[in-house]
Design a protein around this motif. Sequence first.
Motif, PDB file in Angstrom:
ATOM      1  N   ALA A  11       0.834  -1.210   0.000  1.00 31.23           N
ATOM      2  CA  ALA A  11       0.000   0.000   0.000  1.00 31.23           C
ATOM      3  C   ALA A  11       0.864   1.254   0.000  1.00 31.23           C
ATOM      4  CB  ALA A  11      -0.937   0.001   1.212  1.00 31.23           C
ATOM      5  N   LYS A  12       1.923   1.265   0.792  1.00 27.31           N
ATOM      6  CA  LYS A  12       2.835   2.419   0.830  1.00 27.31           C
ATOM      7  C   LYS A  12       3.567   2.563  -0.500  1.00 27.31           C
ATOM      8  CE  LYS A  12       3.578   4.880   3.648  1.00 27.31           C
ATOM      9  NZ  LYS A  12       2.906   6.175   3.918  1.00 27.31           N
ATOM     10  N   ALA A  13       3.883   1.439  -1.135  1.00 24.57           N
ATOM     11  CA  ALA A  13       4.559   1.494  -2.439  1.00 24.57           C
ATOM     12  C   ALA A  13       3.642   2.111  -3.490  1.00 24.57           C
ATOM     13  CB  ALA A  13       4.989   0.088  -2.866  1.00 24.57           C
ATOM     14  N   VAL A  14       2.380   1.680  -3.511  1.00 25.73           N
ATOM     15  CA  VAL A  14       1.421   2.219  -4.475  1.00 25.73           C
ATOM     16  C   VAL A  14       1.190   3.705  -4.201  1.00 25.73           C
ATOM     17  CG1 VAL A  14      -0.971   2.091  -5.296  1.00 25.73           C
ATOM     18  CG2 VAL A  14       0.319  -0.011  -4.880  1.00 25.73           C
ATOM     19  N   GLN A  15       1.108   4.073  -2.929  1.00 29.92           N
ATOM     20  CA  GLN A  15       0.953   5.486  -2.564  1.00 29.92           C
ATOM     21  C   GLN A  15       2.129   6.309  -3.074  1.00 29.92           C
ATOM     22  OE1 GLN A  15       1.889   6.718   1.498  1.00 29.92           O
ATOM     23  NE2 GLN A  15      -0.087   7.753   1.644  1.00 29.92           N
ATOM     24  N   ALA A  16       3.354   5.790  -2.905  1.00 31.20           N
ATOM     25  CA  ALA A  16       4.556   6.500  -3.361  1.00 31.20           C
ATOM     26  C   ALA A  16       4.569   6.640  -4.879  1.00 31.20           C
ATOM     27  CB  ALA A  16       5.809   5.762  -2.880  1.00 31.20           C
ATOM     28  N   LEU A  17       4.097   5.609  -5.575  1.00 31.17           N
ATOM     29  CA  LEU A  17       4.045   5.663  -7.038  1.00 31.17           C
ATOM     30  C   LEU A  17       3.013   6.689  -7.500  1.00 31.17           C
ATOM     31  CD1 LEU A  17       5.079   4.369  -9.713  1.00 31.17           C
ATOM     32  CD2 LEU A  17       3.130   2.803  -9.541  1.00 31.17           C
TER      33      LEU A  17
END
Length: 341
Positions: A157-163
Motif C-alpha cells: 500500500a505504501k509502495a502504491v501510494q509512493a508511485l
Amino acid sequence: MTDSNHTGDRPATATRHTVVVPNSINMVSVLGPGDEFLGIIEGAFDADIHVRGNRVALYGEPGEVALAERLIDELVAIIRTGQGVTSETVERVISMLRTETTERPADVLSLNILSNRGRSIRPKTLNQKRYVDSIDKHTITFGIGPAGTGKTYLAVAKAVQALQSKNVNRIILSRPAVEAGERLGFLPGTLSEKIDPYLRPLYDALHDMIDPETIPKLLAAGTIEVAPLAFLRGRSLNDSFIILDEAQNTTPEQMKMFLTRLGFGSKIVVTGDVTQTDLPIGQKSGLRAVEEILDEVEDISFNRLTSHDVVRHKLVGRIVAAYDEHDARSGRSQDLKQARS
C-alpha cells in the motif's frame, strides 16, 4: 436506547462520572446495533455503565472509569471521520488504550494510506501505525512478525501510494523462490508460469490497491516489476520502492546482495517471519543475521509485530499466540533438561 446498569459493592475509592455524547452523534453508532458495542465495553472494564439518551454514567475504580471515558471519546472521534465503527474497531481501541500509549487510537485507525474502489487501507493496530510511520521516515524498514499482521499488505500500500504521488518511478516486488531452491530452470513451463506460484501473494495485494485492468499495462511498461530475488542480482535500483517479502527465506549472502541494490531516490521495505523459515536445516536465515549486523545503523528501522497485530480472523491471532506460548514452554523445558544433564 436500552439502559445498562451493573450493580455490586464498590470500594470507597470508586468514582462516578457522566460522559455526554454530542447530539450530532447517533448513539447507535457508539453503542452498536442492539447495544452490541455496549456489551463489549461492559465486559472490558471493571465499571458499572448506565446509559440514558446521550448520557453515559460510569461508576468504578478511577482508572477504569477514566479508560472507559477515553474509549467513548475515541469512538466519537472515529465516527466524526465518517468511518463506520464495528465490534472489531471497539476491541482494537480498547487494546490500544490498555497499552498506555500517548498515541490516540482514533489517529491510528483513521490514518488513510490508500483508497481504491470505495475501500480504504488503514493500519488497524498501534504497531501497524508505527510500522507505516517508519516506512515514511526511513530509507530501509524491516517489518518482522507472524502471518496476518499486515507486513506485506501495508508495504505494498505504501509502495502504491509512493508511485501515485510520484515519489518513485516504479515498484519492485520480490520474494526468494526458496521452495524451488531458486533453480527455476528445472521447473516446467514458461518463466512466468515457473515464478507465478511464489509471487502470487504480491499480485493479490496489488489487485486490492490498483484497478485490475491497469496492472498488465504497468507490468508491461516496467512501472511495476514482480520478480524472484535471484533476478535482482547485479542491478542498481534508482527511484524505486522495493519490497522483499518472506525475507526469512534468504541466506545472509542473499540479504546482503538485496540491500546493496539500493539506488538513489529509492526506499526498501523487507518483511518476514523469523519463526517460519523454509531454508535447509543448518542454514542461517539472512533476516536473523541482518538484525544483528544492522541494528545500530542510521536510517534503518526494525519494526516488530506480534500476535496482537494479526488482522485476519480472530482465531488466527489466538493460533499464533498459542504457538508462541508452546514454543516458549518447549524452550524452557529444553533449558531445564540441559541444566540437569
